[in-house]
Design a protein around this motif. Sequence first.
Motif, PDB file in Angstrom:
ATOM      1  N   LYS A 859      31.915  44.684  48.282  1.00  0.00           N
ATOM      2  CA  LYS A 859      32.425  46.014  48.596  1.00  0.00           C
ATOM      3  C   LYS A 859      33.396  46.476  47.508  1.00  0.00           C
ATOM      4  O   LYS A 859      33.391  47.638  47.095  1.00  0.00           O
ATOM      5  N   TYR A 860      34.234  45.549  47.045  1.00  0.00           N
ATOM      6  CA  TYR A 860      35.130  45.868  45.928  1.00  0.00           C
ATOM      7  C   TYR A 860      34.333  46.201  44.671  1.00  0.00           C
ATOM      8  O   TYR A 860      34.629  47.166  43.955  1.00  0.00           O
ATOM      9  N   LYS A 861      33.314  45.382  44.379  1.00  0.00           N
ATOM     10  CA  LYS A 861      32.533  45.599  43.154  1.00  0.00           C
ATOM     11  C   LYS A 861      31.817  46.936  43.204  1.00  0.00           C
ATOM     12  O   LYS A 861      31.739  47.658  42.200  1.00  0.00           O
ATOM     13  N   ALA A 862      31.271  47.277  44.361  1.00  0.00           N
ATOM     14  CA  ALA A 862      30.543  48.541  44.493  1.00  0.00           C
ATOM     15  C   ALA A 862      31.460  49.736  44.240  1.00  0.00           C
ATOM     16  O   ALA A 862      31.022  50.785  43.740  1.00  0.00           O
ATOM     17  N   ALA A 863      32.752  49.566  44.540  1.00  0.00           N
ATOM     18  CA  ALA A 863      33.718  50.645  44.322  1.00  0.00           C
ATOM     19  C   ALA A 863      34.339  50.582  42.930  1.00  0.00           C
ATOM     20  O   ALA A 863      35.223  51.383  42.610  1.00  0.00           O
ATOM     21  N   GLY A 864      33.889  49.611  42.114  1.00  0.00           N
ATOM     22  CA  GLY A 864      34.429  49.474  40.768  1.00  0.00           C
ATOM     23  C   GLY A 864      35.846  48.933  40.742  1.00  0.00           C
ATOM     24  O   GLY A 864      36.608  49.227  39.814  1.00  0.00           O
ATOM     25  N   GLN A 865      36.190  48.136  41.737  1.00  0.00           N
ATOM     26  CA  GLN A 865      37.563  47.630  41.858  1.00  0.00           C
ATOM     27  C   GLN A 865      37.608  46.133  41.527  1.00  0.00           C
ATOM     28  O   GLN A 865      36.816  45.355  42.050  1.00  0.00           O
ATOM     29  N   ASP A 866      38.543  45.770  40.651  1.00  0.00           N
ATOM     30  CA  ASP A 866      38.725  44.359  40.298  1.00  0.00           C
ATOM     31  C   ASP A 866      39.449  43.620  41.423  1.00  0.00           C
ATOM     32  O   ASP A 866      40.138  44.232  42.254  1.00  0.00           O
ATOM     33  N   THR A 867      39.302  42.299  41.413  1.00  0.00           N
ATOM     34  CA  THR A 867      40.015  41.475  42.385  1.00  0.00           C
ATOM     35  C   THR A 867      40.679  40.295  41.683  1.00  0.00           C
ATOM     36  O   THR A 867      40.272  39.885  40.591  1.00  0.00           O
ATOM     37  N   ILE A 868      41.708  39.763  42.351  1.00  0.00           N
ATOM     38  CA  ILE A 868      42.370  38.552  41.884  1.00  0.00           C
ATOM     39  C   ILE A 868      42.508  37.596  43.069  1.00  0.00           C
ATOM     40  O   ILE A 868      42.285  37.980  44.227  1.00  0.00           O
ATOM     41  N   VAL A 869      42.906  36.367  42.775  1.00  0.00           N
ATOM     42  CA  VAL A 869      43.213  35.377  43.809  1.00  0.00           C
ATOM     43  C   VAL A 869      44.662  34.939  43.618  1.00  0.00           C
ATOM     44  O   VAL A 869      45.097  34.663  42.492  1.00  0.00           O
ATOM     45  N   LEU A 870      45.431  34.882  44.707  1.00  0.00           N
ATOM     46  CA  LEU A 870      46.783  34.332  44.698  1.00  0.00           C
ATOM     47  C   LEU A 870      46.734  32.936  45.299  1.00  0.00           C
ATOM     48  O   LEU A 870      46.057  32.717  46.313  1.00  0.00           O
ATOM     49  N   GLY A 892      33.400  38.775  41.057  1.00  0.00           N
ATOM     50  CA  GLY A 892      34.201  39.814  40.424  1.00  0.00           C
ATOM     51  C   GLY A 892      35.665  39.476  40.287  1.00  0.00           C
ATOM     52  O   GLY A 892      36.480  40.345  39.969  1.00  0.00           O
ATOM     53  N   VAL A 893      36.042  38.210  40.542  1.00  0.00           N
ATOM     54  CA  VAL A 893      37.436  37.805  40.384  1.00  0.00           C
ATOM     55  C   VAL A 893      37.796  37.823  38.899  1.00  0.00           C
ATOM     56  O   VAL A 893      37.115  37.210  38.080  1.00  0.00           O
ATOM     57  N   LYS A 894      38.852  38.521  38.531  1.00  0.00           N
ATOM     58  CA  LYS A 894      39.255  38.651  37.131  1.00  0.00           C
ATOM     59  C   LYS A 894      40.403  37.720  36.753  1.00  0.00           C
ATOM     60  O   LYS A 894      40.602  37.439  35.568  1.00  0.00           O
ATOM     61  N   ALA A 895      41.186  37.286  37.744  1.00  0.00           N
ATOM     62  CA  ALA A 895      42.327  36.434  37.431  1.00  0.00           C
ATOM     63  C   ALA A 895      42.701  35.623  38.661  1.00  0.00           C
ATOM     64  O   ALA A 895      42.450  36.030  39.803  1.00  0.00           O
ATOM     65  N   VAL A 896      43.280  34.460  38.409  1.00  0.00           N
ATOM     66  CA  VAL A 896      43.869  33.645  39.474  1.00  0.00           C
ATOM     67  C   VAL A 896      45.327  33.403  39.096  1.00  0.00           C
ATOM     68  O   VAL A 896      45.619  32.928  37.995  1.00  0.00           O
ATOM     69  N   ILE A 897      46.238  33.760  39.991  1.00  0.00           N
ATOM     70  CA  ILE A 897      47.672  33.521  39.764  1.00  0.00           C
ATOM     71  C   ILE A 897      48.093  32.412  40.724  1.00  0.00           C
ATOM     72  O   ILE A 897      48.008  32.590  41.946  1.00  0.00           O
ATOM     73  N   ALA A 898      48.526  31.282  40.178  1.00  0.00           N
ATOM     74  CA  ALA A 898      48.852  30.123  41.007  1.00  0.00           C
ATOM     75  C   ALA A 898      50.141  29.471  40.527  1.00  0.00           C
ATOM     76  O   ALA A 898      50.586  29.680  39.397  1.00  0.00           O
ATOM     77  N   LYS A 899      50.724  28.629  41.375  1.00  0.00           N
ATOM     78  CA  LYS A 899      51.906  27.861  40.961  1.00  0.00           C
ATOM     79  C   LYS A 899      51.516  26.837  39.903  1.00  0.00           C
ATOM     80  O   LYS A 899      52.244  26.611  38.936  1.00  0.00           O
ATOM     81  N   SER A 900      50.360  26.190  40.106  1.00  0.00           N
ATOM     82  CA  SER A 900      49.846  25.238  39.123  1.00  0.00           C
ATOM     83  C   SER A 900      48.353  25.069  39.344  1.00  0.00           C
ATOM     84  O   SER A 900      47.826  25.403  40.409  1.00  0.00           O
ATOM     85  N   PHE A 901      47.670  24.549  38.313  1.00  0.00           N
ATOM     86  CA  PHE A 901      46.222  24.377  38.346  1.00  0.00           C
ATOM     87  C   PHE A 901      45.852  22.913  38.115  1.00  0.00           C
ATOM     88  O   PHE A 901      46.547  22.194  37.392  1.00  0.00           O
ATOM     89  N   GLU A 902      44.745  22.499  38.698  1.00  0.00           N
ATOM     90  CA  GLU A 902      44.107  21.269  38.239  1.00  0.00           C
ATOM     91  C   GLU A 902      43.577  21.541  36.845  1.00  0.00           C
ATOM     92  O   GLU A 902      43.000  22.599  36.582  1.00  0.00           O
ATOM     93  N   ARG A 903      43.784  20.604  35.934  1.00  0.00           N
ATOM     94  CA  ARG A 903      43.577  20.841  34.507  1.00  0.00           C
ATOM     95  C   ARG A 903      42.151  21.289  34.181  1.00  0.00           C
ATOM     96  O   ARG A 903      41.943  22.271  33.457  1.00  0.00           O
ATOM     97  N   ILE A 904      41.153  20.584  34.682  1.00  0.00           N
ATOM     98  CA  ILE A 904      39.777  20.905  34.306  1.00  0.00           C
ATOM     99  C   ILE A 904      39.335  22.220  34.939  1.00  0.00           C
ATOM    100  O   ILE A 904      38.653  23.030  34.308  1.00  0.00           O
TER     101      ILE A 904
END
Length: 994
Positions: A859-870, A892-904
């Motif tokens: 639904k976001y993609k159809a409206a031309g709207q980007d998404t992120i993950v927190l 369509g996820v463009k970014a993930v903002i996290a406290k930390s990531f698993e390296r791989i």
Amino acid sequence: MATSSSALLRAPRLRLSRLSTTTSLSSASASSSSQAYASFANQKQRFLSTKAFRSLRWSATTRWSHGVNWRGGGSSISLRAQARTAAPVHDRNLSTSATEHAFKKILTSLPKPGGGEFGKFYSLPALNDSRIDRLPYSIRILLESAIRNCDNFQVTVDDVEKIIDWENTSPKQVEIPFKPARVLLQDFTGVPAVVDLACMRDAMKKLGADPNKINPLVPVDLVVDHSVQVDVARSENAVQANMEHEFRRNKERFAFLKWGSSAFHNMLVVPPGSGIVHQVNLEYLGRVVFNTDGTLYPDSVVGTDSHTTMIDGLGVAGWGVGGIEAEATMLGQPMSMVLPGVVGFKLSGKLHNGVTATDLVLTVTQMLRKHGVVGKFVEFYGEGMGELSLADRATIANMSPEYGATMGFFPVDHVTLQYLKLTGRSDETVSMIETYLRANKMFVDYNEPQQERVYTSYLQLDLADVEPCVSGPKRPHDRVSLKEMKADWHACLDNQVGFKGFAVPKEEKDKVVEFSFHGQPAKLKHGGVVIAAITSCTNTSNPSVMLGAGLVAKKACELGLQVKPWIKTSLAPGSGVVTKYLLKSGLQKYLNEQGFHIVGYGCTTCIGNSGELDESVASAISDNDVIAAAVLSGNRNFEGRVHALTRANYLASPPLVVAYALAGTVDIDFDKEPIGTGKDGKSVFFKDLWPSNEEIAEVVQTSVLPDMFKSTYEAITKGNPMWNQLSVPSSTLYSWDPNSTYIHEPPYFNDMTMDPPGPHGVKDAFCLLKFGDSITTDHISPAGSIHKDSPAAKYLIERGVDYKDFNSYGSRRGNDEVMARGTFANIRLVNKLLNGEVGPKTIHIPTGEKLYVFDAAMKYKAAGQDTIVLAGAEYGSGSSRDWAAKGPALLGVKAVIAKSFERIHRSNLVGMGIIPLSFKPGEDVETLGLTGHERYTIDLPSKISEIRPGQDVTVTTDTGKSFMCTVRFDTEVELAYFDHGGILPYVIRNLSKE
């Protein structure tokens, strides 16, 4: 292939920060080295403006038959040892800098014992650095690879120095690039890799370039072993019947893989029915040492299966990775890895009579789990090594994932060489392997004084302390001594529900369920064995335990014992060699008499492909809440993995599998209680069935012969009639079937042009999902069965697929439409936008609707709207899974903002064009007061030259809040990938320019 490989590794730009001029120096060489480095820095500035830099071509004369090149771009530079012994760098002619190798001076001839030479190799002794003598053997393999592949962009001189100085750098969690010599795939993970290659060829054609330039640049071996199920057991016809079911279910996938085997160079596909990938790797595919166009180097491998570590028993460095890392390696790109600590595990003594390699590995697994080895190498050494056969070592190496290590490594010694000869490697090949490894200080000769090596930590085991055991009922490291098994079982019945508990009420503990099995009276109690499977690469590669199982079956037959008919028994060898030596020994007929007919050559029960239980048995279990047991010679026994109805699952050696099948229960003390009554009316005890070590050794000696390996593997790619009858097109471009629900062309390159898209920020993006800590790749990536109400199920039903034919996400990994719908579809997903509700749904912010994640994303993609993950801490932890990054990209996820990531996983996100950002220390979603209902703008520079690894950027919201985040592009190579929209577009554009 020279032209394509040169383009693949051509750097779009080169940063001075990645060409280290600060290599550590000894006081004796500091003056001369500083002059050399100053000269190099001046050369480097001049070189940056040359045509040679702009192309960074590899030598056009270099052949890439195995995808490894020791001639690369970058000026010559030396480490501290070279500074003492080599001519000054500034004496070299700048015009050759683009093709000369930084370590050319240590390229050394390896003479043959009888005259002539095997080839040339990069000599570690020629570096004349005392630190190398103290390095673990496993780290020396990383060092040799870094030296050989040093191009001062993907692999720098600074990286080489980090590895040489391992003793000081490994505690600091430094990252290094690593280029394995080859890639190993199984069919579940291999299909999406081949899909991506096929799709890349189409993209090349659309760009007007030669599609045939898309080929793996290192050898890729794919073994089809994950698809066979035990549909039919206890039948002489089981192998044929199960293979027919396997082909019926997987015909599309198999045809696609068969096409790939001929369409792509440097790719070997081993057909279904040939064996288990890791056993085939051990017996046939493992090279130990490569000789490519006259350059010798150690074999190393990454595989898309965690038990790739089995090859470490052969002295080949190997471990499991996710699909994106494997594809990157196939395409000539380096893997980024943390330089690991190495646990030294000293073995002494000798196993007692009656103790098996399985008992040993379960003991080692428990010890290493307790010690803590996650992210580390384990290296075995000591005088006890001489008491272990190569197959025993491979059993221990195989279970590295269960004890948590990256690998459990056994350096090459005389035992390794003997095994290579046994398995059909030629005398000349074995001579080359020994000569090279001795010359490069990678061979262990226990007849000579051992030089002390440094390890991060140490463990020791006297083999005489190992006793017969099993592991269970729910985890591989929960070892139980065989003599304590009955007491432990009763404790598990009493304990509260958990890894060691079932919370069975006392009045229910001894209940007996009577039922009819095909007209015969049958009984079942808690602990009753309903599945007994000799299965898995862990043990079926080991002749001593396989023939030991045959001897137990033989003794049981002779004494008149019989496995109860309602127990589903099966034998799934890891290669055809096992069948040959079981037949030659005469033991297969006794296994058959006990119901252990060969059911197929593949993973079967170990990965949950145990097939259905008889309906009467299944009803007896489910209707009466019986804690039924499975006993298998596998490596994993997590609840629900082996079979949905076996809540207790025990790992055991193949002989013990037969013994427990004969007993019919795990609720038995083998020391005190009889297994059954013999034909003479006397009680038969465990000791009456158990073969001595001498008995086993004698039958191994007379039954396991080199010709068996030779004849088996001479025909390994000839397949079977069903494989050979598969009709596939001869074209090098794949003809996608729009109606296929297994193989589908992904949309990664639909709008691709020759111009890189450049860096992209994110503007006014909605939050698709809001997570807390420890979201794993199992939460993100599609896995297991396809729920009947899910978006993936809807997709399949719309295409005429019945529920019974849904198969699993694993079998449909080649269809991006199914996998995108299965992304974030885990029923245990905790999405904070749902205020505590658990499941695969989210809130579509603009409308407030609660939708499946896939439906909201569309639904976001159809409206031309980007998404992120927190997200919180450790986002993407767990096993590396390619679809954990591919799926979000398709949503369509463009970014993930996290406290930390698993390296791989963080690296995989970059590889799919997704921006990983970390909150600043002390900040997170809660402290910043982010609800997830805001719209987010991430302000990235518009030019890639203005972005550096680890820089800070501003994130603003439509509510007026703004905060700083760190962009987690951690290397220059990752920035290059991001500039192109991901690793695959990067590769395609560079190839298209040739």
